[in-house]
Write a protein that holds these residues in place. Structure first.
Motif: not given
Length: 336
Positions: A9, A41, A44
């Motif tokens: 992230m 996230q 995906k």
């Protein structure tokens, strides 16, 4: 196998850029990687990639993310399940050998110090980065972890930089220099003059003061300065590189002759870019901790992430933490 944790992230282009860099790294090096971040996230983004060794990339959920503008101390206190904290805790608990993040630099440094802890002899951890020069790469430290330093801190930075250069850059007896406004011994401010005296009387291969222009000629293997100066140099270098590239892009559009001339120089420009491209050197190593923590640039591209991971891998391979610990203990035997 070396296992590295990557803050998926962290950075301006997360998580896609980090995942691309991680996939590239496991495809090239004998390592495994855990991507830490918000699980939906990550899943995906990872589904977009099929051609990689799936058994060497795993995911770990972290419910919080430290933004690039957040206060390092506040985020450490309030976001205990951030991707930075979760990743560093994995290193602390022995689940991984090293941690890499392109996230908030201040949060990375603060969290690394509090989670991993300083080595017994270390007064201040130091951010060390490999820089290109005309002749050879060199280590510059501090890059911004300590803006207000004592002379004893600079001496410790030099010791840690010596071992970093010896192991990572494979220099047998690294030449250590003190960044200053002149080469003479009495140049500089009170800090650099006192540091000069300490380094001169140390066992390091100290070659004296060095000016910034000589630094870029590759006159030393290790260049020591406080974090204020080091960070200013880093930011200036980033700015001048971008200005250089932008200038020639604009010039190519001014006339046909300029375009032809630049086309002829294209191979030379490619060589220049490869030699002086920050992405080729990856991240900065936060030295002086009970663990390996690598700080990558916030705007890092996949290649920079891959090389930051490589930096972490080499730090593990060379047992960097224990070697620095032993070197500092030899300098301060009473603190063993």
């Amino acid at each position: 196998m070396i296992h590295i944790v990557l803050d998926a992230m962290g950075g301006d282009h997360a998580p896609e850029t980090n995942i691309e860099g991680a996939i590239d790294a496991v495809s090239r090096y004998p390592i495994s990687i855990t991507l830490v971040g918000i699980l939906p996230q990550l899943e995906k983004a990872l589904k977009k990639h099929t051609q990689f060794p799936h058994d060497r990339i795993s995911l770990r959920h972290a419910s919080e993310v430290v933004s690039m503008s957040e206060s390092p101390t506040l985020s450490f206190r309030k976001k205990k399940d951030s991707s930075i904290r979760v990743g560093l805790n994995m290193v602390k608990n022995g689940e991984a050998h090293a941690f890499v993040s392109a996230g908030n630099t201040g949060a990375m440094m603060t969290s690394s110090v509090f989670v991993l802890g300083r080595l017994p002899q270390v007064e201040r951890p130091v951010l060390a980065a490999v820089f290109p020069s005309e002749n050879k790469p060199f280590v510059l430290l501090d890059m911004g972890s300590s803006v207000d330093c004592k002379a004893s801190h600079l001496e410790q930075f030099a010791v840690m930089g010596h071992h970093f250069s010896k192991e990572i850059l494979e220099k047998d007896n690294p030449e250590v220099a003190l960044l200053n406004i002149g080469e003479e011994e009495d140049k500089g401010n009170a800090l650099t003059r006192e540091a000069f005296s300490l380094l001169q009387n140390s066992s390091l291969n100290f070659i004296g003061n060095i000016e910034a222009k000589a630094m870029m000629k590759g006159k030393a293997d290790v260049v020591v300065c406080d974090g204020f100066v080091g960070n200013a140099i880093l930011k200036f270098g980033e700015g001048i590189s971008k200005a250089f590239i932008d200038f020639f892009k604009k010039e190519s559009k001014t006339s046909l002759l300029s375009l032809i001339g630049l086309a002829l120089l294209k191979p030379a420009f490619k060589r220049f870019k490869k030699k002086f491209d920050y992405d080729e050197y990856g991240g900065a190593h936060l030295l002086g901790l009970h663990g390996i923590s690598i700080v990558a640039h916030g705007s890092a591209k996949p290649k920079a992430i891959r090389n930051a991971i490589k930096t972490a891998m080499r730090g593990v391979e060379h047992n960097m933490v224990e070697k620095i610990k032993a070197a500092l203990a030899d300098n301060h035997p009473e603190k063993k």
